[in-house]
Design an enzyme around this catalytic site. Structure first.
Site, mmCIF file in Angstrom:
data_model
loop_
_atom_site.group_PDB
_atom_site.id
_atom_site.type_symbol
_atom_site.label_atom_id
_atom_site.label_comp_id
_atom_site.label_asym_id
_atom_site.label_seq_id
_atom_site.Cartn_x
_atom_site.Cartn_y
_atom_site.Cartn_z
ATOM 1 N N ASP A 111 0.822 -1.208 0.000
ATOM 2 C CA ASP A 111 0.000 0.000 0.000
ATOM 3 C C ASP A 111 0.857 1.260 0.000
ATOM 4 O O ASP A 111 0.529 2.257 -0.649
ATOM 5 C CB ASP A 111 -0.907 0.026 1.233
ATOM 6 C CG ASP A 111 -2.099 -0.897 1.102
ATOM 7 O OD1 ASP A 111 -1.893 -2.059 0.706
ATOM 8 O OD2 ASP A 111 -3.221 -0.474 1.404
ATOM 9 N N CYS A 147 0.717 -8.145 4.674
ATOM 10 C CA CYS A 147 0.362 -6.744 4.461
ATOM 11 C C CYS A 147 -1.115 -6.521 4.171
ATOM 12 O O CYS A 147 -1.902 -7.456 4.100
ATOM 13 C CB CYS A 147 1.278 -6.140 3.409
ATOM 14 S SG CYS A 147 2.977 -6.022 4.058
ATOM 15 N N ASP A 148 -1.448 -5.244 3.952
ATOM 16 C CA ASP A 148 -2.797 -4.719 4.110
ATOM 17 C C ASP A 148 -3.902 -5.524 3.432
ATOM 18 O O ASP A 148 -4.896 -5.892 4.044
ATOM 19 C CB ASP A 148 -2.852 -3.282 3.593
ATOM 20 C CG ASP A 148 -1.942 -2.343 4.360
ATOM 21 O OD1 ASP A 148 -0.839 -2.764 4.716
ATOM 22 O OD2 ASP A 148 -2.326 -1.194 4.586
ATOM 23 N N LYS A 149 -3.796 -5.754 2.136
ATOM 24 C CA LYS A 149 -4.846 -6.469 1.397
ATOM 25 C C LYS A 149 -4.495 -7.939 1.231
ATOM 26 O O LYS A 149 -5.346 -8.748 0.864
ATOM 27 C CB LYS A 149 -5.069 -5.848 0.015
ATOM 28 C CG LYS A 149 -5.272 -4.346 0.042
ATOM 29 C CD LYS A 149 -6.407 -3.938 0.970
ATOM 30 C CE LYS A 149 -6.390 -2.448 1.221
ATOM 31 N NZ LYS A 149 -5.247 -1.941 1.972
ATOM 32 N N CYS A 171 4.858 -2.610 8.404
ATOM 33 C CA CYS A 171 5.105 -1.304 9.019
ATOM 34 C C CYS A 171 5.126 -1.388 10.545
ATOM 35 O O CYS A 171 4.335 -2.119 11.141
ATOM 36 C CB CYS A 171 4.053 -0.312 8.570
ATOM 37 S SG CYS A 171 3.815 -0.254 6.790
ATOM 38 N N GLU A 201 -6.726 5.201 -0.404
ATOM 39 C CA GLU A 201 -6.514 5.726 0.940
ATOM 40 C C GLU A 201 -6.129 7.200 0.880
ATOM 41 O O GLU A 201 -5.301 7.602 0.061
ATOM 42 C CB GLU A 201 -5.399 4.957 1.649
ATOM 43 C CG GLU A 201 -5.777 3.543 2.003
ATOM 44 C CD GLU A 201 -4.668 2.791 2.705
ATOM 45 O OE1 GLU A 201 -4.974 1.743 3.290
ATOM 46 O OE2 GLU A 201 -3.505 3.242 2.669
ATOM 47 N N SER A 251 -5.361 5.028 5.749
ATOM 48 C CA SER A 251 -4.341 4.112 6.232
ATOM 49 C C SER A 251 -4.532 3.929 7.732
ATOM 50 O O SER A 251 -4.979 4.845 8.428
ATOM 51 C CB SER A 251 -2.951 4.686 5.950
ATOM 52 O OG SER A 251 -1.970 4.009 6.712
#
Length: 561
Positions: free
Chosen positions: A79, A120-122, A193, A446, A472
């Site tokens: 992302d 990670c995010d997705k 992150c 985002e 985010s």
């Protein structure tokens, strides 16, 4: 009978065995259960950079426990790399591609079970969606969080510090030399992150769901313990296969509700609402995730505080006891009888856990002495968000829980960012960014940079931002995202004008345009649906099939009928 036996047992299945043997698999290998390893490793994503080593240790565990691992690749975008440009249109839609690709490989090869490697995010929700859809034994194992960087603005820095610093630089609050230091010193290791963004929220919630081994979501990427967890995961997937524990025996209404409560208690990313909705949809559950968030946020205390809600990072959270200790503190309000991929219940995981570090009440408190008595994520409704808007009060100052301001409207993320940097956004403004929803964006981008620029220019406590896009997990300040219906579907956010008064009322769960109902109806009467931004390729398809943020932004195939 194992699934793989259908193609690997019997004289008539020589063809399939010969195909495997062309890659060096032995006769003995092919007599064992075949365990797929879906590995999202790449050099594109710091959270996945260590997954080659992690995968090897998973293989070691599978071999040790009597299985044969077969590894395959899965796409996965960062992302952060997609922020602020056209690449972000692809990030949320990639979640569906990930789920589809894992499903496809598992069915093509008739794997008996899966270990899912992603951080990670997705990517984490995409992998969990595939597990729920397939309903075979599955364990998700992330690569672990990154260490924090050099101290900047009162906390350990991370890559998002550069965006905040750019806002400060544009406002002449720091020098160019101070700004440049962050490039080399804010990301000292690989890993997802270092803060509680969407990536680490979803890794933590995979633990809370029971789909990741205890500590598997948040053990640091650079630690030896991460590799030991990988081998343990390989061993455990064989146990699940032997016991017949499939994904839907772990992902239940009750375990999803546990995950919602943990998200609220740790003030996780607002994106978790959408992702848990999508996972529950794939598991064919009847839980209404959005309604549960709205109801439970009023009664679930905030027990943990992690950056961006505090200065403490994921590694601090891990050392304070992590998800296991958090769930232990919350055990009286959780369903601890739920089965997990450890082969034990939540209660058994908590009771048998060995903590490596002492408790730290600066990061994790008790249920009787929480940081706050309501959850860190809230659902808002009103004439601006008839279906819903999502906010994260656990990550911004309580003085902003009721905010009335003057709208300044933008029809894209880029327009808003340019205006903020140019100093056109002032104290008292409510920045409205629209046509960034699942269809209108497309892909529900985002508004990460916009919020960071507001912070950097000293406007975090005097402005707000609302959008049909997303945020985010690292964003703080007064914001409302996921506004549904979105502008591209004729939602009221489409007809807000510069100068209109907007009210955000977190305590009463309200988001309203302070304009008469008659005026809103008149404006909507004259609204014209814009042309889709993409008409070809994958985004052209996603534009047509994407459901609203309130429905998890999943692809609604009924629209093809």
């Amino acid at each position: 009978m194992y699934r793989s036996e259908k193609i690997l047992r019997g004289i008539d299945n020589q063809y399939y065995r010969a195909t495997y043997k062309s890659m060096g698999f032995s006769t003995e290998d092919l007599k064992r259960p075949i365990i797929g390893i879906a590995n999202a490793w790449s050099e594109c994503v710091p959270g996945h950079f260590n997954l080659r080593q992690v995968a090897q240790r998973v293989k070691d565990g599978i071999y040790r426990a009597g299985g044969t691992p077969v590894e395959f690749g899965v796409i996965g975008g960062c992302d952060g790399m997609a922020q602020g440009h056209d690449g972000m249109h692809y990030i949320l839609p990639s979640r569906e591609l990930i789920a589809n690709s894992v499903e496809s490989m598992a069915q093509i090869n008739l794997f008996d079970a899966l270990v899912l490697l992603g951080s990670c995010d997705k990517i984490v929700p995409g992998l969990l969606m595939a597990a729920a859809r397939l309903d075979i034994p599955c364990i998700l194992l992330p690569g672990g969080p990154m260490e924090g960087g050099i101290v900047f603005d009162g906390r350990q820095s991370d890559q998002t510090s550069s965006a905040e610093a750019y806002g400060m630089l544009s406002a002449k609050k720091i020098t160019e030399e101070e700004y440049k230091v962050l490039e080399d010193c804010s990301c000292p290791t690989c890993g997802s992150c270092s803060y509680l963004g969407t990536a680490n929220t979803m890794c933590s919630l995979s633990e809370a769901l029971g789909m990741t081994l205890p500590d598997g979501g948040i053990t640091p990427a650079s630690s030896a313990a991460r590799l030991a967890l990988a081998e343990q995961t390989g061993i455990k997937i064989m146990e699940l296969l032997d016991k017949g524990v499939t994904a839907r025996k772990v992902i239940t209404n009750e375990s999803v509700r546990n995950a919602i409560k943990v998200c609220l208690a740790m003030s996780g990313s607002t994106n978790a609402v959408m992702h848990l909705t999508a996972i529950a949809h794939e598991a064919e559950l009847d839980i209404n995730v959005l309604e549960e968030f709205g109801t439970l946020s009023k009664t679930t205390p905030q027990v943990a505080k992690i950056n961006p809600a505090s200065k403490y990072n994921m590694v601090d959270f891990y050392r304070a006891g992590g998800v296991v200790r958090l769930m232990g503190e919350m055990s009286s309000i959780l369903d601890t009888d739920q089965m997990t991929v450890s082969g034990q219940t939540v209660a058994e995981n908590i009771a048998g856990h060995h903590y490596l570090y002492p408790e730290d009440r600066r990061v994790i408190r008790t249920l009787n002495d929480p940081f706050g008595y309501t959850g860190g994520v809230a659902v808002l409704r009103g004439n601006l968000a008839p279906d819903t808007g999502i906010t994260k009060p656990g990550a911004f100052d309580k003085s902003l829980h009721h905010f009335v301001g003057e709208a300044i409207c933008f029809d894209s993320e880029e327009e808003a960012e340019e205006a903020i940097i140019a100093g056109k956004v002032r104290d008292g403004h409510v920045v409205v960014i629209r046509y960034e929803g699942p269809k209108g964006g497309p892909g529900m981008r985002e508004m990460f940079k916009a919020m960071k620029y507001l912070y950097g220019r000293g406007l975090a406590l005097t402005t707000a931002l609302i959008t049909d896009g997303r945020f985010s997990g690292t964003n703080n300040g007064c914001f409302v995202g996921h506004i549904s219906p979105e502008a591209a579907e004729g939602g009221p956010i489409a007809i807000v004008k510069d100068g209109d008064k907007v009210e955000i009322d977190v305590d009463n769960g309200a988001l309203n345009l302070l304009v008469s109902d008659e005026e809103i109806a008149e404006r909507l009467k004259h609204w014209v649906r814009p042309q889709p931004k993409f008409e070809k390729g994958y985004l052209g398809l996603y534009c047509k099939l994407a459901s609203s943020g309130a429905q998890g932004a999943v692809m609604d195939y009924s629209k093809l009928k």
